[in-house]
Scaffold this motif. Structure first.
Motif, mmCIF file in Angstrom:
data_model
loop_
_atom_site.group_PDB
_atom_site.id
_atom_site.type_symbol
_atom_site.label_atom_id
_atom_site.label_comp_id
_atom_site.label_asym_id
_atom_site.label_seq_id
_atom_site.Cartn_x
_atom_site.Cartn_y
_atom_site.Cartn_z
ATOM 1 N N ASP A 155 44.117 36.012 39.598
ATOM 2 C CA ASP A 155 42.690 36.333 39.618
ATOM 3 C C ASP A 155 42.271 37.129 40.848
ATOM 4 O O ASP A 155 41.487 38.084 40.750
ATOM 5 N N ASP A 156 42.781 36.763 42.027
ATOM 6 C CA ASP A 156 42.370 37.458 43.253
ATOM 7 C C ASP A 156 42.844 38.912 43.255
ATOM 8 O O ASP A 156 42.132 39.817 43.723
ATOM 9 N N ILE A 157 44.031 39.152 42.715
ATOM 10 C CA ILE A 157 44.546 40.528 42.637
ATOM 11 C C ILE A 157 43.743 41.328 41.618
ATOM 12 O O ILE A 157 43.401 42.497 41.847
ATOM 13 N N ARG A 183 53.836 38.295 43.437
ATOM 14 C CA ARG A 183 53.338 37.010 42.956
ATOM 15 C C ARG A 183 54.197 36.437 41.832
ATOM 16 O O ARG A 183 54.355 35.209 41.734
ATOM 17 N N LYS A 202 40.620 40.899 40.721
ATOM 18 C CA LYS A 202 39.285 41.210 41.240
ATOM 19 C C LYS A 202 39.324 42.383 42.219
ATOM 20 O O LYS A 202 38.361 43.137 42.346
ATOM 21 N N LYS A 203 40.457 42.541 42.869
ATOM 22 C CA LYS A 203 40.605 43.623 43.853
ATOM 23 C C LYS A 203 40.783 44.983 43.174
ATOM 24 O O LYS A 203 40.272 45.998 43.675
ATOM 25 N N TYR A 204 41.474 45.010 42.044
ATOM 26 C CA TYR A 204 41.844 46.287 41.432
ATOM 27 C C TYR A 204 41.172 46.570 40.085
ATOM 28 O O TYR A 204 41.210 47.709 39.620
ATOM 29 N N GLY A 208 44.808 31.688 36.001
ATOM 30 C CA GLY A 208 44.148 32.081 37.242
ATOM 31 C C GLY A 208 45.079 32.481 38.363
ATOM 32 O O GLY A 208 44.612 32.712 39.486
ATOM 33 N N GLU A 253 51.721 44.075 44.397
ATOM 34 C CA GLU A 253 51.122 42.757 44.628
ATOM 35 C C GLU A 253 51.405 41.812 43.469
ATOM 36 O O GLU A 253 51.630 40.614 43.677
#
Length: 223
Positions: free
Chosen positions: A157-159, A205, A161-163, A154, A201
């Motif tokens: 995960d945020d990256i 990370r 969901k964005k792309y 995870g 991004e």
């Protein structure tokens, strides 16, 4: 001397082979054109296109000389095995076309002209139509290297969901004596994403370690 001249004599068998060479040339041109026009992105090897043009001609000439001789047929099979062993990995379509061109040449060499041209036209038309109209999924392979102390579950995960429209973990493996993990994802990017921003991004990370994005279909090609 007479035996030497007899070798240059043109008999019925030689006329038949010359006729087969002409038909194999026509079939080879059709096969080559279908291979060229079947590539939507126009990215193909010119050398490979020439190869599949000439393959039927060569096979058409060879077949009459080995059709009744088992030892020669086995020798030819050994030559093909050697060529396959020395060849580099290729796309599955290329392997199909090698077998296609060989088959047509063999059939013409056995004087089955209707079967040869039905096969040539049928496969060529199907290949072009499928390549032009079959919309493949927009999937790619993403490989991210992370340090061993980072929990990969995870973490991106945020990256994603964005792309991305979707993603799944394909495999995880260690490298560099276990100090690094390489995670392979199958991803489906959103339309018109900024790939550079996406990679930036990710590398922020993962500590600026290796990131590779490649075509998923190419990754899964038959070797």
């Amino acid at each position: 001397m007479s035996d030497l001249l007899n070798g240059f004599a043109i008999g019925e068998n030689e006329i038949n082979i010359l006729f087969n060479i002409f038909l194999a040339s026509v079939a080879g041109i059709i096969i080559m054109l279908s291979y060229v026009f079947g590539h939507k992105d126009k990215k193909y090897s010119k050398n490979f296109a020439i190869t599949i043009l000439l393959f039927p001609i060569i096979m058409t000439v060879v077949i009459p000389f080995i059709a009744t001789d088992l030892k020669k047929a086995v020798s030819l099979a050994g030559v093909f095995a050697l060529v396959r062993f020395r060849s580099i990995p290729g796309d599955s379509k290329d392997i199909l076309y090698v077998f296609f061109a060989l088959s047509v040449g063999i059939i013409i060499g056995l004087n089955s002209y209707i079967i040869a041209f039905v096969l040539t036209i049928l496969v060529s038309v199907m290949f072009v139509l499928l390549q032009k109209n079959w919309k493949s999924s927009n999937t790619q392979t993403l490989k991210i290297t992370i340090p061993e102390n980072m929990d990969y579950c995870g973490v991106f995960d945020d990256i994603f969901k964005k792309y991305l429209n979707g993603y799944s973990v394909q495999n995880v493996r260690t490298s560099n004596m276990g100090t690094l993990f390489t995670i392979s994802y199958v991803i489906e990017p959103k339309n018109n994403i900024d790939v550079k921003a996406f990679i930036d991004e990710l590398r922020t990370r993962n500590g600026n370690l290796s990131i590779i994005i490649s075509d998923h279909e190419a990754e899964g090609s038959i070797l």
